[in-house]
Write a protein that holds these residues in place. Structure first.
Motif, PDB file in Angstrom:
ATOM      1  N   GLY A 158       0.815  -1.206   0.000  1.00 59.14           N
ATOM      2  CA  GLY A 158       0.000   0.000   0.000  1.00 59.14           C
ATOM      3  C   GLY A 158       0.851   1.260   0.000  1.00 59.14           C
ATOM      4  O   GLY A 158       0.562   2.226  -0.722  1.00 59.14           O
ATOM      5  N   ARG A 159       1.922   1.268   0.796  1.00 57.74           N
ATOM      6  CA  ARG A 159       2.814   2.433   0.829  1.00 57.74           C
ATOM      7  C   ARG A 159       3.562   2.570  -0.489  1.00 57.74           C
ATOM      8  O   ARG A 159       3.753   3.681  -0.999  1.00 57.74           O
ATOM      9  CB  ARG A 159       3.787   2.313   1.995  1.00 57.74           C
ATOM     10  CG  ARG A 159       3.106   2.388   3.361  1.00 57.74           C
ATOM     11  CD  ARG A 159       4.098   2.480   4.500  1.00 57.74           C
ATOM     12  NE  ARG A 159       4.879   1.254   4.682  1.00 57.74           N
ATOM     13  CZ  ARG A 159       4.468   0.217   5.392  1.00 57.74           C
ATOM     14  NH1 ARG A 159       3.258   0.227   5.959  1.00 57.74           N
ATOM     15  NH2 ARG A 159       5.240  -0.850   5.553  1.00 57.74           N
ATOM     16  N   ARG A 160       4.018   1.448  -1.048  1.00 58.67           N
ATOM     17  CA  ARG A 160       4.767   1.499  -2.306  1.00 58.67           C
ATOM     18  C   ARG A 160       3.877   1.952  -3.453  1.00 58.67           C
ATOM     19  O   ARG A 160       4.275   2.808  -4.272  1.00 58.67           O
ATOM     20  CB  ARG A 160       5.380   0.135  -2.608  1.00 58.67           C
ATOM     21  CG  ARG A 160       6.513  -0.258  -1.656  1.00 58.67           C
ATOM     22  CD  ARG A 160       6.897  -1.720  -1.847  1.00 58.67           C
ATOM     23  NE  ARG A 160       7.227  -2.009  -3.232  1.00 58.67           N
ATOM     24  CZ  ARG A 160       7.133  -3.227  -3.778  1.00 58.67           C
ATOM     25  NH1 ARG A 160       6.716  -4.255  -3.044  1.00 58.67           N
ATOM     26  NH2 ARG A 160       7.465  -3.406  -5.036  1.00 58.67           N
ATOM     27  N   TYR A 161       2.668   1.409  -3.533  1.00 58.06           N
ATOM     28  CA  TYR A 161       1.766   1.833  -4.607  1.00 58.06           C
ATOM     29  C   TYR A 161       1.308   3.269  -4.374  1.00 58.06           C
ATOM     30  O   TYR A 161       1.161   4.039  -5.327  1.00 58.06           O
ATOM     31  CB  TYR A 161       0.561   0.903  -4.705  1.00 58.06           C
ATOM     32  CG  TYR A 161      -0.365   1.274  -5.845  1.00 58.06           C
ATOM     33  CD1 TYR A 161      -0.083   0.887  -7.149  1.00 58.06           C
ATOM     34  CD2 TYR A 161      -1.516   2.040  -5.623  1.00 58.06           C
ATOM     35  CE1 TYR A 161      -0.911   1.251  -8.195  1.00 58.06           C
ATOM     36  CE2 TYR A 161      -2.347   2.406  -6.663  1.00 58.06           C
ATOM     37  CZ  TYR A 161      -2.041   2.006  -7.942  1.00 58.06           C
ATOM     38  OH  TYR A 161      -2.867   2.383  -8.985  1.00 58.06           O
ATOM     39  N   GLY A 162       1.093   3.636  -3.118  1.00 58.11           N
ATOM     40  CA  GLY A 162       0.709   5.006  -2.816  1.00 58.11           C
ATOM     41  C   GLY A 162       1.761   5.999  -3.274  1.00 58.11           C
ATOM     42  O   GLY A 162       1.446   7.066  -3.814  1.00 58.11           O
TER      43      GLY A 162
END
Length: 252
Positions: A158-162
């Motif tokens: 989620g953090r990487r895609y965000g």
């Protein structure tokens, strides 16, 4: 952006008066490479089918946080996404992006609206958002398909895609921030899940194509899911399942 989203909380969802918003965009090779890496695409001249959605995301947020959009952003659920392209876009093009909203309509659980992103006359993405106000889903049980691959979805997806997409909704970033919105853990972005499916089908889809998906149960991260895909006479059917369906989709 999150502050503007919070300020929409008092909206009642009775009328749709959002004016379209437009801008030009050029592709950053560095940004594209980061997006491709987190979603599983190879780097090539043609843009991944889901990438224009990311380029249009700032305009989508501008429209949805503006005065004419009917729903408050907190609690809004992305339930479906359909992408249609007549040809692939390429990384050397200057892209003309327009975002609009249409089709405010009732739903058994509340009301829904479509946010439409159009790019250079050859690509269109329609994201359907649900504002839940009550009721229950009338969807029937789905039959679990036979999995063709197992994916381990890491806790930081989620953090990487965000970071790659600009969509830093707290429900995707950390277990503690997700719990504030009623989730046991952080959940994966629906558009990451769709992109990951299309990366698995890369090279097997026609250049002119429509890809339609429905987002089902939230994908809690970290997680382990099964991806399935089968080709029929009219296109591909694919799905992502854990204990239940997370995404079901098709191509035409």
């Amino acid at each position: 952006m999150l502050l503007r989203a919070a300020l929409t909380s008092l909206r009642r969802g009775e009328t749709l008066a959002a004016e379209p918003v437009s801008a030009s965009a050029e592709v950053s090779l560095k940004h594209l490479a980061a997006y491709n890496a987190v979603c599983g695409f190879g780097l090539r001249d043609a843009l991944p089918l889901t990438y224009p959605h990311v380029l249009g995301f700032p305009l989508q947020m501008k429209l949805m946080s503006g005065a004419g959009f009917p729903f408050p952003l907190p609690g809004l659920v992305h339930v479906a996404n359909r992408i249609t392209q007549s040809r692939p876009l390429t990384l050397d093009e200057t892209l003309e992006i327009t975002v609009s909203a249409r089709a405010l309509r009732p739903h058994p659980q509340g009301a829904q609206v479509d946010v439409v992103t159009s790019v250079s006359g050859v690509w269109e993405g329609v994201s359907t958002y649900l504002r839940r106000t009550g009721g229950s889903s009338s969807a029937g049980e789905l039959e679990r398909p036979v999995g063709s691959a197992v994916w381990k979805v890491p806790a930081d997806i989620g953090r990487r895609y965000g970071a790659a997409s600009g969509d830093r909704n707290p429900i995707h970033l950390h277990p503690l921030s997700a719990k504030l919105f009623g989730f046991q853990r952080a959940i994966a972005h629906g558009m990451w899940t769709k992109a990951r499916c299309l990366a698995a089908l890369e090279g097997r889809l026609p250049e002119a194509v429509t890809v339609d998906v429905r987002f089902k149960k939230p994908l809690l991260i970290p997680g382990r899911v099964e991806f399935s895909a089968s080709e029929g006479a009219h296109g591909w059917e694919f799905a992502v399942w854990g204990k239940g369906p997370h995404l079901v989709g098709s191509t035409t």
